[in-house]
Write an enzyme that holds these catalytic residues in place. Structure first.
Site, mmCIF file in Angstrom:
data_model
loop_
_atom_site.group_PDB
_atom_site.id
_atom_site.type_symbol
_atom_site.label_atom_id
_atom_site.label_comp_id
_atom_site.label_asym_id
_atom_site.label_seq_id
_atom_site.Cartn_x
_atom_site.Cartn_y
_atom_site.Cartn_z
ATOM 1 N N CYS A 22 44.032 17.339 55.744
ATOM 2 C CA CYS A 22 42.932 17.692 54.830
ATOM 3 C C CYS A 22 41.615 17.166 55.375
ATOM 4 C CB CYS A 22 43.198 17.120 53.445
ATOM 5 S SG CYS A 22 41.853 17.464 52.288
ATOM 6 N N CYS B 231 37.534 11.235 49.439
ATOM 7 C CA CYS B 231 38.871 11.009 48.881
ATOM 8 C C CYS B 231 39.478 9.786 49.559
ATOM 9 C CB CYS B 231 39.754 12.233 49.143
ATOM 10 S SG CYS B 231 41.342 12.175 48.296
ATOM 11 N N GLU C 195 30.913 19.814 46.695
ATOM 12 C CA GLU C 195 31.021 21.265 46.741
ATOM 13 C C GLU C 195 31.924 21.794 45.623
ATOM 14 O OE1 GLU C 195 30.477 22.389 51.381
ATOM 15 O OE2 GLU C 195 32.392 21.516 50.837
ATOM 16 N N CYS D 58 45.129 12.393 53.381
ATOM 17 C CA CYS D 58 46.219 13.293 53.790
ATOM 18 C C CYS D 58 45.855 13.853 55.163
ATOM 19 C CB CYS D 58 46.385 14.426 52.771
ATOM 20 S SG CYS D 58 46.888 13.813 51.165
ATOM 21 N N CYS E 231 40.685 25.908 50.993
ATOM 22 C CA CYS E 231 41.305 24.625 50.637
ATOM 23 C C CYS E 231 41.173 23.633 51.772
ATOM 24 C CB CYS E 231 42.808 24.764 50.430
ATOM 25 S SG CYS E 231 43.262 25.889 49.190
ATOM 26 N N CYS F 89 36.871 26.227 41.552
ATOM 27 C CA CYS F 89 37.522 25.052 42.134
ATOM 28 C C CYS F 89 36.512 23.901 42.115
ATOM 29 C CB CYS F 89 37.946 25.409 43.563
ATOM 30 S SG CYS F 89 38.735 24.064 44.424
#
Ligand code: SAH
Length: 376
Positions: free
Chosen positions: A125, A118, A98, A122, A345, A111
C-alpha cells in the site's frame, strides 16, 4: 479582553446530532435547533450562519461570534475520463488528504480518508509507505462528504449523487475510532446525509478489539482487508496480523453480524502475482472462510513507484475467482477505476508530513535493493 478573532471558534462540522444538542445546551440554546442547523449545513450545504433563515437572528449572531463551519481548502478536483473524481484537500495545519468519487450505473461511491498517512505499513500500500502524521478530526472526515456533495450538485444538473460511502481512503479508520463514530452518525442521520447503514462501509486491516466496539456503537457495513489465507503470509503483507492473527480476526468477523443473518462482511483480497494468487491459496481461503457469511472482493493490485509487487494477470484472477465461486463463495473482481488520476486503491498519498520516518526507511530500503541488483 479577547476580540472575536482571538477566540477559538467551535467548528460545528465536528458534531453529530447528539454532540450539537449538547453544544447548544452549553451555550443556553434550545437543543431542537440542532436538527435545523444540521439540515442547513449538511443537507443544504450552507457554511454561512447568516443564511439560516428559520433560525432566530439572535442565535445566528451568537453563532457567528463563537462558532464556525470550517472546511478544508480544495487544492484541486480532478476528473478522469471514466467519471472518477479525486479531491486533494488542504487541512488547517498544512497536511493534505485525498477523497475519491467513483460513479457507477446505479450508485455513486465516495471513498473517504480517516487519517493523514497510516501507521500500519502494509507492504503493498502506497499510503502505508508515506508514514503517519495524525488522526483526522470528525469535521475533517465529514468535510470530505460535504465537499464532494457540493461539487456533484453543481455538475451535470446534480444527476450524479453519492449513495455509498466507503472508509477506504488514507488511514485505518478503526485506529481513529472516537472521531470516526460521530462522522458515521452524520452519514446515517436523516437530518444530515441520510445514507443507508448498508451503504456505509468501514474497512479495516484487522484491528480486532475495535471491530467489537464498532458493533456496539453502530451497524454500518464492514470490510476486512484480508489479502492472505494464512498467518505466515499475512504477517508479511499486513503486519498488524502479528498482533491480531487470523484466528482472532475470524472470530471477530463471525460475531459482527451474528444478530443479523441477512448481512455479510466483505473480504478484500488484493491480487499479487506469484504471492497470494495460486489455486492452493484459493483453496486455503475457502477453508479459512468456512462458516462465516462473507462476500469476497478480489482487487487487482494497483502498482506504485518502487513497489516489489506486480498485479496478477487477468486469467489468474479469473481462475482464482472461479475456484471460490465453485465453493459457493460470493466473489466479485473490483474493476480498476481512476488509474489516470492516481485515484485507485492504495494510491492515495495526500502529502504527509511523516512523523514515523517511514519514508526515510522506505527510501533506504529502495537504495539497498538498487545497490544489490547492481552487484548481481
Ligand atoms: N486501512 C483500511 C482502509 C484503507 S485501504 C484497510 O486496510 O482496510 C482500502 C483497501 O485498498 C484495502 O483493502 C487495502 O488493502 C487496499 N489496497 C491498498 N493498497 C492497494 C494497492 N496498491 N492495490 C490494490 N489495493 C490496495
Amino acid at each position: 479582553m479577547l476580540t472575536t478573532s482571538d477566540k477559538k471558534l467551535v467548528n460545528l462540522l465536528g458534531f453529530d446530532r447528539k454532540g450539537l444538542k449538547g453544544y447548544l445546551a452549553s451555550i443556553e440554546e434550545a437543543p431542537y435547533r440542532a436538527e435545523q442547523i444540521m439540515q442547513w449545513i449538511h443537507t443544504k450545504g450552507f457554511s454561512d450562519f447568516a443564511a439560516m433563515s428559520n433560525i432566530s437572528k439572535s442565535l445566528r449572531e451568537k453563532l457567528c461570534a463563537i462558532a464556525t463551519i470550517q472546511l478544508p481548502e480544495v487544492i484541486y478536483n480532478n476528473q478522469a475520463t471514466d467519471g472518477t473524481q479525486k479531491w486533494l484537500l488542504k487541512l488547517k495545519d498544512g497536511n493534505c488528504i485525498e477523497s475519491v468519487f467513483i460513479p457507477e450505473k446505479n450508485r455513486g461511491t465516495l471513498c473517504i480518508s480517516s487519517q493523514v498517512g497510516c501507521v500500519l505499513n502494509c507492504d503493498f500500500c502506497s499510503t502505508g509507505k508515506q508514514g503517519f502524521n495524525r488522526n483526522l478530526t470528525t469535521a475533517e472526515i465529514i468535510s470530505q462528504l460535504f465537499i464532494a456533495e457540493r461539487t456533484l450538485e453543481k455538475m451535470a444538473n446534480g444527476v450524479q449523487r453519492i449513495t455509498n460511502v466507503v472508509m477506504m481512503g488514507m488511514g485505518e479508520p478503526l485506529l481513529n475510532f472516537d472521531n470516526l463514530i460521530p462522522a458515521l452518525n452524520l452519514m446515517l442521520d436523516d437530518f444530515a446525509y441520510g445514507l443507508s447503514k448498508r451503504r456505509v462501509t468501514v474497512s479495516t486491516a484487522g484491528v480486532v478489539p475495535m471491530i467489537y466496539r464498532l458493533r456496539e456503537e453502530t451497524d454500518v457495513a464492514l470490510a476486512v482487508s484480508l489479502h492472505a489465507p494464512h498467518d505466515q503470509l499475512r504477517d508479511e503483507l499486513v503486519p498488524i496480523n502479528k498482533k491480531y492473527p487470523l484466528k482472532l480476526l475470524m472470530q471477530a468477523c463471525r460475531a459482527y453480524f451474528a444478530q443479523d443473518p441477512r448481512r455479510s462482511i466483505t473480504m478484500e483480497y488484493v491480487m499479487l502475482a506469484g504471492v497470494n494468487d495460486t489455486a492452493k491459496d484459493a483453496r486455503a481461503l475457502i477453508k479459512l472462510l468456512e462458516g462465516i457469511r462473507v462476500k469476497v472482493n478480489l482487487i487487482p493490485f494497483n502498482p506504485f513507484p518502487h513497489t516489489i509487487y506486480k498485479r496478477s494477470d487477468d486469467d489468474t484472477i479469473a481462475r482464482f475467482r472461479d475456484i471460490l465461486l465453485n465453493a459457493s463463495l460470493n466473489t466479485t473482481v473490483r474493476r480498476t477505476r481512476g488509474d489516470e488520476i492516481d485515484a485507485a486503491c492504495g494510491q492515495l498519498v495526500g502529502q504527509v508530513q511523516d512523523r514515523t520516518k517511514r519514508q526515510v526507511q522506505h527510501q533506504a530500503q529502495i537504495a539497498k535493493l538498487a545497490n544489490q541488483s547492481q552487484h548481481t
